[in-house]
Design a protein around this motif. Structure first.
Motif, PDB file in Angstrom:
ATOM      1  N   ALA A  34       0.822  -1.232  -0.034  1.00 35.89           N
ATOM      2  CA  ALA A  34      -0.037  -0.039   0.001  1.00 35.89           C
ATOM      3  C   ALA A  34       0.982   1.279  -0.077  1.00 35.89           C
ATOM      4  N   GLN A  35       1.906   1.321   0.443  1.00 35.28           N
ATOM      5  CA  GLN A  35       2.989   2.394   0.509  1.00 35.28           C
ATOM      6  C   GLN A  35       3.770   2.728  -0.639  1.00 35.28           C
ATOM      7  N   LEU A  36       3.847   1.690  -1.601  1.00 38.67           N
ATOM      8  CA  LEU A  36       4.628   1.854  -2.721  1.00 38.67           C
ATOM      9  C   LEU A  36       3.949   2.535  -3.815  1.00 38.67           C
ATOM     10  N   SER A  37       4.269   3.900  -3.895  1.00 40.46           N
ATOM     11  CA  SER A  37       3.672   4.903  -4.953  1.00 40.46           C
ATOM     12  C   SER A  37       4.478   5.038  -6.112  1.00 40.46           C
ATOM     13  N   LEU A  38       3.963   5.359  -7.194  1.00 42.47           N
ATOM     14  CA  LEU A  38       4.341   5.419  -8.586  1.00 42.47           C
ATOM     15  C   LEU A  38       5.660   6.616  -8.480  1.00 42.47           C
ATOM     16  N   ASN A  39       5.083   7.841  -7.747  1.00 44.70           N
ATOM     17  CA  ASN A  39       6.084   8.823  -7.525  1.00 44.70           C
ATOM     18  C   ASN A  39       7.688   8.244  -6.962  1.00 44.70           C
ATOM     19  N   GLU A  40       7.200   7.645  -5.822  1.00 43.12           N
ATOM     20  CA  GLU A  40       8.705   7.211  -5.014  1.00 43.12           C
ATOM     21  C   GLU A  40       9.370   6.262  -5.999  1.00 43.12           C
ATOM     22  N   LEU A  41       8.676   5.270  -6.746  1.00 37.09           N
ATOM     23  CA  LEU A  41       9.224   4.269  -7.684  1.00 37.09           C
ATOM     24  C   LEU A  41      10.181   5.078  -8.724  1.00 37.09           C
ATOM     25  N   SER A  42       9.475   6.121  -9.416  1.00 32.95           N
ATOM     26  CA  SER A  42      10.052   6.857 -10.203  1.00 32.95           C
ATOM     27  C   SER A  42      11.410   7.793  -9.959  1.00 32.95           C
ATOM     28  N   ARG A  43      11.144   8.264  -8.642  1.00 30.59           N
ATOM     29  CA  ARG A  43      12.362   8.809  -8.095  1.00 30.59           C
ATOM     30  C   ARG A  43      13.642   7.949  -7.887  1.00 30.59           C
ATOM     31  N   ARG A  44      13.230   6.503  -7.389  1.00 25.72           N
ATOM     32  CA  ARG A  44      14.268   5.607  -7.146  1.00 25.72           C
ATOM     33  C   ARG A  44      14.950   5.102  -8.287  1.00 25.72           C
ATOM     34  N   VAL A  45      14.167   4.991  -9.219  1.00 30.19           N
ATOM     35  CA  VAL A  45      14.739   4.425 -10.587  1.00 30.19           C
ATOM     36  C   VAL A  45      15.288   5.633 -11.340  1.00 30.19           C
ATOM     37  N   GLU A  46      15.314   6.671 -10.869  1.00 28.63           N
ATOM     38  CA  GLU A  46      15.572   7.762 -11.569  1.00 28.63           C
ATOM     39  C   GLU A  46      15.183   8.220 -12.882  1.00 28.63           C
ATOM     40  N   PHE A  56       5.068   0.835 -18.175  1.00 29.76           N
ATOM     41  CA  PHE A  56       4.041   0.160 -17.343  1.00 29.76           C
ATOM     42  C   PHE A  56       2.787   1.320 -17.206  1.00 29.76           C
ATOM     43  N   GLU A  57       1.895   0.680 -17.684  1.00 30.38           N
ATOM     44  CA  GLU A  57       0.577   1.633 -17.451  1.00 30.38           C
ATOM     45  C   GLU A  57       0.211   2.158 -16.138  1.00 30.38           C
ATOM     46  N   SER A  58       0.546   1.527 -15.222  1.00 31.41           N
ATOM     47  CA  SER A  58       0.360   1.963 -13.749  1.00 31.41           C
ATOM     48  C   SER A  58       1.011   1.294 -12.795  1.00 31.41           C
ATOM     49  N   ARG A  59       1.100   1.667 -11.621  1.00 30.84           N
ATOM     50  CA  ARG A  59       1.672   0.967 -10.560  1.00 30.84           C
ATOM     51  C   ARG A  59       1.273  -0.342 -10.456  1.00 30.84           C
ATOM     52  N   GLU A  60      -0.032  -0.662 -10.486  1.00 35.35           N
ATOM     53  CA  GLU A  60      -0.346  -1.866 -10.266  1.00 35.35           C
ATOM     54  C   GLU A  60      -0.044  -2.814 -11.668  1.00 35.35           C
ATOM     55  N   ALA A  61       0.137  -2.263 -12.523  1.00 35.41           N
ATOM     56  CA  ALA A  61       0.839  -3.104 -13.585  1.00 35.41           C
ATOM     57  C   ALA A  61       1.952  -3.544 -13.454  1.00 35.41           C
ATOM     58  N   VAL A  62       2.847  -2.811 -12.801  1.00 36.52           N
ATOM     59  CA  VAL A  62       4.270  -3.223 -12.279  1.00 36.52           C
ATOM     60  C   VAL A  62       4.255  -4.318 -11.513  1.00 36.52           C
ATOM     61  N   LEU A  63       3.299  -4.183 -10.207  1.00 40.30           N
ATOM     62  CA  LEU A  63       3.167  -5.229  -9.191  1.00 40.30           C
ATOM     63  C   LEU A  63       2.486  -6.477  -9.965  1.00 40.30           C
ATOM     64  N   LEU A  64       1.880  -6.425 -10.675  1.00 35.99           N
ATOM     65  CA  LEU A  64       1.038  -7.669 -11.411  1.00 35.99           C
ATOM     66  C   LEU A  64       2.333  -8.285 -12.071  1.00 35.99           C
ATOM     67  N   GLU A  65       3.066  -7.586 -12.770  1.00 28.64           N
ATOM     68  CA  GLU A  65       4.383  -8.194 -13.379  1.00 28.64           C
ATOM     69  C   GLU A  65       5.272  -8.927 -12.563  1.00 28.64           C
ATOM     70  N   LEU A  66       5.737  -8.192 -11.198  1.00 30.29           N
ATOM     71  CA  LEU A  66       6.258  -8.700 -10.220  1.00 30.29           C
ATOM     72  C   LEU A  66       5.883 -10.049  -9.660  1.00 30.29           C
ATOM     73  N   LEU A  67       4.445 -10.289  -9.569  1.00 32.01           N
ATOM     74  CA  LEU A  67       3.811 -11.111  -8.858  1.00 32.01           C
ATOM     75  C   LEU A  67       3.856 -12.462  -9.759  1.00 32.01           C
ATOM     76  N   ASP A  68       3.613 -12.300 -11.054  1.00 35.71           N
ATOM     77  CA  ASP A  68       3.806 -13.129 -11.961  1.00 35.71           C
ATOM     78  C   ASP A  68       5.294 -13.839 -11.908  1.00 35.71           C
ATOM     79  N   ALA A  69       6.173 -12.895 -12.192  1.00 37.82           N
ATOM     80  CA  ALA A  69       7.734 -13.512 -12.141  1.00 37.82           C
ATOM     81  C   ALA A  69       8.014 -14.077 -10.959  1.00 37.82           C
TER      82      ALA A  69
END
Length: 222
Positions: A34-46, A56-69
């Protein structure tokens, strides 16, 4: 903002996607889903947020791909553990116990998998396109088929239908039990403040082991 040059090839695009996924995985080691935000993800990945959304079209799309992997990596780990511990000549009850033990041990070793599974239906499957939903569900069907193969290979008495029902219930229980065994800070404080309330405190691995034992008891022929 970004230290990356613009991706001009499929290889470079794949590299950017991997960087985003790896960064999200590292964040989940520090914080709940719940605390993983797209803004913070963008900042960390520079990368600018708009650039992340090019991959990735959304934060949720990132997390779904992580779940699948993560699910596919877990299945490989489970298969190796089952090969190591399950004697195909052992009595059915013994093989069933080893199956439950292997599932609990391997799942408990992957907190990110558990956290993402617990958030799948309520969070991750929202704010995504039909295309992403189809991709994820089609991959999930393939994963289910592989798990059925693993389970029926060790406990053929379950049959394909029985193994499918067991696996589906196991995945849902994993998410539910993970949520209840990782409560909010206020609930944890309440447990510590009042021993009478702490009766609700539950440990993940023992609770999942007990649930799987009950599932298998009902699914196996007697």
């Amino acid at each position: 903002m970004t230290t990356f040059r613009r991706a001009r090839s499929e290889e470079q695009r794949a590299e950017r996607r991997r960087a985003i996924l790896d960064t999200a995985a590292a964040m989940l080691a520090e914080m709940p889903v719940a605390q993983l935000s797209l803004n913070e993800l963008s900042r960390r990945v520079e990368l600018a947020k708009s650039n992340v959304l090019n991959y990735f079209e959304s934060r949720e799309a990132v997390l779904l791909e992580l779940l699948d992997a993560e699910s596919r990596e877990w299945m490989a780990q489970l298969d190796a553990e089952l090969t190591r511990t399950v004697d195909p000549e052992a009595p059915m009850d013994e093989r069933a116990a080893k199956l439950a033990d292997a599932i609990v041990e391997t799942v408990a070793s992957r907190p990110m998998l558990c956290a993402l599974t617990s958030a799948q239906a309520a969070v991750l499957e929202h704010n995504i396109s039909v295309e992403i939903a189809l991709r994820f569900k089609r991959s999930s069907i393939q994963n289910l088929g592989e798990l059925v193969r693993q389970v029926t290979g060790r406990i053929p008495e379950l049959g394909g239908d029985g193994a499918t029902r067991f696996i589906a219930a196991m995945i849902m229980l994993t998410g539910a039990i993970w949520t209840h065994t990782h409560p909010a800070a206020a609930i944890t404080a309440a447990y510590e403040a009042d021993p009478a309330v702490a009766v609700y405190r539950t440990e993940f691995a023992p609770a999942l082991r007990a649930a799987l034992e009950t599932l298998l008891h009902g699914a196996l022929p007697r």
